[in-house]
Design a protein around this motif. Structure first.
Motif, PDB file in Angstrom:
ATOM      1  N   THR A 192       0.829  -1.210   0.000  1.00 13.66           N
ATOM      2  CA  THR A 192       0.000   0.000   0.000  1.00 13.66           C
ATOM      3  C   THR A 192       0.861   1.256   0.000  1.00 13.66           C
ATOM      4  N   ASN A 193       1.976   1.231   0.713  1.00  8.05           N
ATOM      5  CA  ASN A 193       2.868   2.392   0.698  1.00  8.05           C
ATOM      6  C   ASN A 193       3.477   2.604  -0.688  1.00  8.05           C
ATOM      7  N   LEU A 194       3.867   1.534  -1.340  1.00  4.69           N
ATOM      8  CA  LEU A 194       4.418   1.636  -2.690  1.00  4.69           C
ATOM      9  C   LEU A 194       3.371   2.151  -3.669  1.00  4.69           C
ATOM     10  N   LEU A 195       2.174   1.595  -3.605  1.00  4.88           N
ATOM     11  CA  LEU A 195       1.098   2.025  -4.496  1.00  4.88           C
ATOM     12  C   LEU A 195       0.713   3.477  -4.236  1.00  4.88           C
ATOM     13  N   ALA A 196       0.641   3.866  -2.973  1.00  2.13           N
ATOM     14  CA  ALA A 196       0.303   5.251  -2.638  1.00  2.13           C
ATOM     15  C   ALA A 196       1.361   6.208  -3.181  1.00  2.13           C
ATOM     16  N   GLY A 197       2.611   5.870  -3.010  1.00  2.00           N
ATOM     17  CA  GLY A 197       3.686   6.722  -3.526  1.00  2.00           C
ATOM     18  C   GLY A 197       3.661   6.820  -5.037  1.00  2.00           C
ATOM     19  N   LEU A 198       3.417   5.700  -5.701  1.00  2.00           N
ATOM     20  CA  LEU A 198       3.348   5.693  -7.159  1.00  2.00           C
ATOM     21  C   LEU A 198       2.190   6.553  -7.660  1.00  2.00           C
ATOM     22  N   LEU A 199       1.035   6.425  -7.018  1.00  2.00           N
ATOM     23  CA  LEU A 199      -0.114   7.220  -7.434  1.00  2.00           C
ATOM     24  C   LEU A 199       0.093   8.708  -7.162  1.00  2.00           C
ATOM     25  N   LEU A 200       0.662   9.031  -6.001  1.00  2.00           N
ATOM     26  CA  LEU A 200       0.897  10.442  -5.683  1.00  2.00           C
ATOM     27  C   LEU A 200       1.917  11.081  -6.620  1.00  2.00           C
ATOM     28  N   VAL A 201       3.042  10.424  -6.818  1.00  2.16           N
ATOM     29  CA  VAL A 201       4.084  10.981  -7.677  1.00  2.16           C
ATOM     30  C   VAL A 201       3.623  10.992  -9.135  1.00  2.16           C
ATOM     31  N   GLY A 202       2.966   9.913  -9.568  1.00  2.77           N
ATOM     32  CA  GLY A 202       2.472   9.854 -10.939  1.00  2.77           C
ATOM     33  C   GLY A 202       1.408  10.897 -11.211  1.00  2.77           C
ATOM     34  N   GLY A 203       0.497  11.076 -10.276  1.00  2.00           N
ATOM     35  CA  GLY A 203      -0.542  12.089 -10.439  1.00  2.00           C
ATOM     36  C   GLY A 203       0.025  13.502 -10.452  1.00  2.00           C
ATOM     37  N   TYR A 246      -5.559  13.139 -13.259  1.00  4.66           N
ATOM     38  CA  TYR A 246      -4.345  13.198 -12.435  1.00  4.66           C
ATOM     39  C   TYR A 246      -4.647  13.666 -11.010  1.00  4.66           C
ATOM     40  N   VAL A 247      -5.599  14.572 -10.865  1.00  2.00           N
ATOM     41  CA  VAL A 247      -6.011  14.977  -9.513  1.00  2.00           C
ATOM     42  C   VAL A 247      -6.651  13.790  -8.801  1.00  2.00           C
ATOM     43  N   LEU A 248      -7.504  13.062  -9.524  1.00  2.00           N
ATOM     44  CA  LEU A 248      -8.135  11.877  -8.950  1.00  2.00           C
ATOM     45  C   LEU A 248      -7.096  10.821  -8.582  1.00  2.00           C
ATOM     46  N   MET A 249      -6.052  10.693  -9.389  1.00  6.68           N
ATOM     47  CA  MET A 249      -4.974   9.754  -9.097  1.00  6.68           C
ATOM     48  C   MET A 249      -4.257  10.143  -7.800  1.00  6.68           C
ATOM     49  N   MET A 250      -4.029  11.439  -7.601  1.00 10.30           N
ATOM     50  CA  MET A 250      -3.381  11.889  -6.367  1.00 10.30           C
ATOM     51  C   MET A 250      -4.283  11.645  -5.157  1.00 10.30           C
ATOM     52  N   VAL A 251      -5.575  11.880  -5.296  1.00  7.05           N
ATOM     53  CA  VAL A 251      -6.523  11.629  -4.201  1.00  7.05           C
ATOM     54  C   VAL A 251      -6.568  10.137  -3.883  1.00  7.05           C
ATOM     55  N   ALA A 252      -6.560   9.304  -4.910  1.00  6.88           N
ATOM     56  CA  ALA A 252      -6.539   7.867  -4.689  1.00  6.88           C
ATOM     57  C   ALA A 252      -5.254   7.443  -3.967  1.00  6.88           C
ATOM     58  N   GLY A 253      -4.129   8.062  -4.313  1.00  9.37           N
ATOM     59  CA  GLY A 253      -2.878   7.768  -3.620  1.00  9.37           C
ATOM     60  C   GLY A 253      -2.942   8.117  -2.150  1.00  9.37           C
ATOM     61  N   LEU A 254      -3.539   9.256  -1.850  1.00  7.27           N
ATOM     62  CA  LEU A 254      -3.711   9.634  -0.442  1.00  7.27           C
ATOM     63  C   LEU A 254      -4.617   8.645   0.283  1.00  7.27           C
ATOM     64  N   ALA A 255      -5.702   8.236  -0.369  1.00  9.12           N
ATOM     65  CA  ALA A 255      -6.637   7.295   0.253  1.00  9.12           C
ATOM     66  C   ALA A 255      -5.965   5.936   0.505  1.00  9.12           C
ATOM     67  N   GLY A 266      -2.775   5.422   0.919  1.00  6.99           N
ATOM     68  CA  GLY A 266      -1.794   5.625   1.986  1.00  6.99           C
ATOM     69  C   GLY A 266      -2.430   5.652   3.363  1.00  6.99           C
ATOM     70  N   VAL A 267      -3.559   6.352   3.485  1.00  7.78           N
ATOM     71  CA  VAL A 267      -4.265   6.413   4.771  1.00  7.78           C
ATOM     72  C   VAL A 267      -4.796   5.035   5.152  1.00  7.78           C
ATOM     73  N   ALA A 268      -5.340   4.317   4.181  1.00  5.29           N
ATOM     74  CA  ALA A 268      -5.844   2.970   4.455  1.00  5.29           C
ATOM     75  C   ALA A 268      -4.715   2.034   4.879  1.00  5.29           C
ATOM     76  N   GLY A 269      -3.568   2.139   4.243  1.00  3.19           N
ATOM     77  CA  GLY A 269      -2.425   1.309   4.616  1.00  3.19           C
ATOM     78  C   GLY A 269      -1.926   1.615   6.014  1.00  3.19           C
ATOM     79  N   ASP A 270      -1.872   2.891   6.370  1.00  5.07           N
ATOM     80  CA  ASP A 270      -1.455   3.262   7.723  1.00  5.07           C
ATOM     81  C   ASP A 270      -2.453   2.773   8.768  1.00  5.07           C
ATOM     82  N   HIS A 271      -3.737   2.873   8.438  1.00  5.34           N
ATOM     83  CA  HIS A 271      -4.770   2.393   9.358  1.00  5.34           C
ATOM     84  C   HIS A 271      -4.642   0.881   9.559  1.00  5.34           C
ATOM     85  N   PHE A 272      -4.406   0.167   8.477  1.00  2.57           N
ATOM     86  CA  PHE A 272      -4.217  -1.284   8.554  1.00  2.57           C
ATOM     87  C   PHE A 272      -2.998  -1.635   9.403  1.00  2.57           C
TER      88      PHE A 272
END
Length: 89
Positions: free
Chosen positions: A16-27, A58-67, A69-75
């Motif tokens: 989840t951290n890898l996916l969140a980073g990829l989505l945030l940086v890519g977006g 791309y904005v939606l991609m960044m929001v998805a990356g944040l989501a 990341g938050v879900a991964g931290d919660h888990f």
């Protein structure tokens, strides 16, 4: 595989951290490319966005990356709490 160290991350948290980073940086890089035209980083992600919807995508991609990341931290926090309960009990 279990570890007795408290800093060990589960595979799910790592993914989840890898996916969140990829989505945030890519977006962010896609948004900068669309707005200013000068950055071409992680260009393969442009194939995920429909034509005509680049900025919104791309904005939606960044929001998805944040989501993600938050879900991964919660888990990860839930797993640490469960591990703490098992050690006490």
């Amino acid at each position: 595989m279990s570890s007795s160290s408290g800093d060990a991350k589960s595979p799910v948290t790592s993914v989840t951290n890898l996916l969140a980073g990829l989505l945030l940086v890519g977006g962010a890089s896609g948004l900068l490319r669309e707005l200013f035209g000068w950055i071409q980083f992680l260009g393969f992600l442009r194939y995920l966005i429909p034509d005509g919807w680049e900025v919104f995508g791309y904005v939606l991609m960044m929001v998805a990356g944040l989501a993600v990341g938050v879900a991964g931290d919660h888990f990860a926090k839930q797993q640490k709490e469960r591990a703490g309960e098992k050690e006490e009990g």
